[in-house]
Each structure stands twice: as structure tokens, then as C-alpha cells.
Design an enzyme around this catalytic site. Structure first.
Site, PDB file in Angstrom:
ATOM      1  N   SER A  95       0.837  -1.200   0.000  1.00 27.60           N
ATOM      2  CA  SER A  95       0.000   0.000   0.000  1.00 27.60           C
ATOM      3  C   SER A  95       0.873   1.252   0.000  1.00 27.60           C
ATOM      4  O   SER A  95       1.748   1.402   0.854  1.00 27.60           O
ATOM      5  CB  SER A  95      -0.901  -0.013   1.243  1.00 27.60           C
ATOM      6  N   CYS A 106      -6.540   1.360  12.860  1.00 26.77           N
ATOM      7  CA  CYS A 106      -7.799   0.651  12.591  1.00 26.77           C
ATOM      8  C   CYS A 106      -8.566   0.338  13.866  1.00 26.77           C
ATOM      9  O   CYS A 106      -9.758   0.121  13.835  1.00 26.77           O
ATOM     10  CB  CYS A 106      -7.533  -0.666  11.881  1.00 26.77           C
TER      11      CYS A 106
END
Ligand code: PLP
Length: 373
Positions: A195, A319
Site C-alpha cells: 500500500s 484501525c
């Protein structure tokens, strides 16, 4: 007020050359890469250049790279794409939600999953993986390094086991690019997720390495872009940004690692100088990623107090933020609940200098002394 962003593991600021390149592409290259005319060819060439940059950075062929919308999407495409019928999968208990929740949904559809917990060093023991292999095991999915602990798995050993037993190996390497040298020529990994926003590239763009010969079912229906696996007109500027970012981050990797280790040592020296009581949970860790406990201090309160001083760190991963509960990952790694609640993740990167480090340590000392009083 001075501001120091120490949450490199959550995301990185974009490299200025990457941002400039993207702006230039947004302004000047607008053709649809699938179009036959020159505008299309120009856009197509941008994508292929980035594909070569990724392949060169991680030691694979350009045909083995597809671009995706993010690391989470790469994980979804890889795992859902390879599991075509009910199977047995081996993974860890501390995967990112974009692996964990995919596995749980496969479990509901009839697959069986073995989740292995990390040991005290924060690692998944390759011998335990080997012991759990059955005739039905189709996939092993283990992250290269953990996003909360910074611990690094022995992917070389795991990849040898997978190869010997003829099991597909997927590795979530989102946290590792630019922090560890990765050479796919030396690792028998079949699928690997990346990513861009974790290595000074843009957000909303990822890549997936798919070793030649590995056949994935598409999880989205549409046009034939990206080997039929990621339909939709490509994010040209994002792809170019990812390509340049990975090239830059892997070019000077040894230098960067040494520099970041120096920052880390400086930070620890400063904590010792201020006589702060702390516990560094993981010894063998990604450069710059510290899972660090401050016994007797509430981690959430410390995070907020530091934020008021312009210092950004995290309690657990991005997260799992917003929760006051002890992190399950820390508990699984054998850290007791009180200490887990006192543990923060501080992550440094090449954007920092000694002044930043000294400021963070001094403010930490002030806040902790105030709380202790
Ligand atoms: N995997 C790991 C280990 C991560 O740390 C993250 C991001 O925090 C992801 C996957 C998801 O990446 P993205 O934010 O690009 O979806």
C-alpha cells in the site's frame, strides 16, 4: 506550537517529488489507458512505467504486479481470489482486519481457519504453522510484520515450509516496504500485498504481487483491466505516485534504516536520561516502530496529553483507534492487561530529526511526571 507526527505506521506524509509528479499527471495526462489513440497510449505508458518500478523494487517481473485501490483491497483480491471452494487456511490471530475479516467470512461459508497466536517476541512460530498443516490446507496467510507490535515474522522460513508442502503463501507486507529489504527472488511468496501510503506515496492506491502461475478468481466483475482482477479505469496519477514512491523508498533503504535506528536510539537515551519507567515490548522490530508500555500510566490519556502538545502517536493501530480496551494483539502476545492499556505505538521515520525526538521525549517526561504527582 511545535508539531511532531510520530504515527508513521498509520500513514506517511507524501514525498514532495511524488506529489509533484501526480499533479503533473493530473494536469496533463487524462487519456483512458485502454484507449487505442495517443492519449490512451500515453496514460498506459505511465502505468507500465510504475509497474516496472514496483517490480524492480521488490525483485519480481512486471507482469506479476497488479494495481489495486489500497492494501485492504489487495488482501481481499488475494485471499478471496485463491479460495475457490471450502478449504483449510492457516493464518495468525493478529492479522489486519482486511485479512482477518475476509477469513472470518470464508469461515462462515464453510472453510476452516487455524489462527496462530504470536509468541512473546511478537512472532508467529513457523514450526507451529508446519504442525497445523493438513491435507486440506490450501493457503497460509501471514503478515510480514505486525502493524501494532512492529515484530517481524520469519517469512523466509515460512515460505520454505509452504513451498515444500505445496501450499499457497500470501503475505501482507503493507508495513514493510521501505523498512525492510524485500527480494521476491529469494522468498517463495505467491501473493504479496502493498500500500503506497505507508511508504510516502499517495492514499487510495495499492499493489498486489501475484507469482506467475497463480490463478485467482476475480472478486469484482467488469472490464479486463489489471489481469481481469481489478476492473475500472485506472487511477493513473495514484499508480505513478506509487511507482515513484517505492523506487525512492527502496533506493536508499540501508541509509534510511540506519538513520531511523539512530533516531530510535536517541529516543531511548532520552527516556533513560529523564528516568522514565518504560517497557519496550519487542526487541527484533521494524526500524522506528516502538510498542512501548509506560507502567501505571493510562495510554489513552497519554495519547490525548501528547496530542495537546502537537505530538501524534497511537494507542493500538489506526484501525482499532477509538477504543479504550486493551489491544487484543498485545494480549495475544502475552502482555498483561494493565500493561497493554499503558502501551502506545510510537513510530518514527525519515521525516524526523533529533530536535523532534528530543521534543517528544521531553514532553513525555513532563506529562508522565505530572500524572505521577
Ligand atoms: N495491512 C496492514 C498490516 C496495515 O497496517 C494496513 C493499514 O493500516 C493495511 C493492511 C491496509 O492498508 P490500506 O490502508 O491501504 O487499505
Amino acid at each position: 506550537m511545535k508539531k511532531v507526527y510520530c504515527d508513521i505506521s498509520a500513514t506517511t506524509p507524501i514525498n514532495i517529488d511524488v506529489a509533484k509528479l501526480m499533479l503533473d499527471i493530473q494536469k496533463n495526462i487524462f487519456g483512458n489507458p485502454s484507449s487505442v489513440h495517443k492519449y490512451g497510449q500515453e496514460a498506459h505508458a505511465v502505468i507500465e512505467k510504475a509497474r516496472i518500478q514496483v517490480a524492480n523494487a521488490i525483485g519480481c517481473h512486471q507482469e506479476e504486479i497488479i494495481f489495486t485501490g489500497c492494501g485492504s483491497e489487495s488482501n481481499n483480491i488475494a485471499i478471496k481470489g485463491i479460495i475457490k471452494s471450502k478449504s483449510h487456511i492457516i493464518s495468525s490471530s493478529y492479522e489486519h482486519p482486511s485479512v482477518m475479516n475476509v477469513l472470518k467470512s470464508l469461515e462462515q461459508k464453510g472453510s476452516s481457519i487455524t489462527f496462530i497466536k504470536p509468541d512473546k517476541a511478537g512472532q508467529i512460530n513457523p514450526d507451529l504453522i508446519e504442525k497445523k498443516i493438513t491435507k486440506k490446507t490450501k493457503l497460509i496467510s501471514i503478515m510480514f510484520a505486525n502493524n501494532e507490535l512492529g515484530s517481524i515474522n520469519d517469512i523466509l522460513k515460512i515460505s520454505k515450509i509452504a513451498k515444500e508442502k505445496e501450499i499457497i503463501l500470501h503475505v501482507d507486507a503493507v508495513q514493510c516496504v521501505g523498512k525492510l529489504p524485500i527480494n521476491l527472488n529469494e522468498l517463495d511468496i505467491d501473493l504479496m500485498s502493498l500500500s503506497a501510503h505507508k511508504f510516502y506515496g499517495p492514499k487510495g492506491i495499492g499493489a498486489l504481487f501475484i507469482r506467475k502461475g497463480i490463478d485467482l478468481n476475480p472478486i469484482l466483475d467488469g472490464g479486463g483491466q489489471e489481469l481481469n482482477l481489478r476492473p475500472g479505469t485506472e487511477n493513473i496519477a495514484g499508480i505513478a505516485g506509487l511507482g515513484l514512491a517505492i523506487k525512492k523508498t527502496c533506493q536508499n533503504i540501508d541509509e534510511n534504516i540506519n538513520y531511523i535506528k539512530k533516531l530510535e536510539n536517541r529516543f531511548i537515551d532520552q527516556l533513560n536520561k529523564y528516568k522514565i519507567d518504560y517497557i519496550l515490548h519487542i526487541e527484533d522490530r521494524l526500524p522506528g516502530v516502538l510498542a512501548i508500555g509506560f507502567p501505571g500510566i493510562d495510554g489513552q490519556s497519554l495519547l490525548i496529553a501528547l496530542d495537546l502538545k502537537g505530538i501524534a502517536i497511537s494507542f493500538g493501530s489506526a484501525c482499532s483507534s477509538g477504543t479504550t480496551k486493551a489491544s487484543k494483539i498485545l494480549l495475544d502476545a502475552g502482555i498483561n492487561e494493565d500493561l497493554a492499556k499503558s502501551t502506545l505505538r510510537i513510530s518514527f521515520g525519515k521525516i524526523h530529526n533529533y530536535d523532534d525526538i528530543d521534543y517528544v521525549a521531553a514532553e513525555l517526561a513532563n506529562i508522565i511526571n505530572r500524572i505521577n504527582k
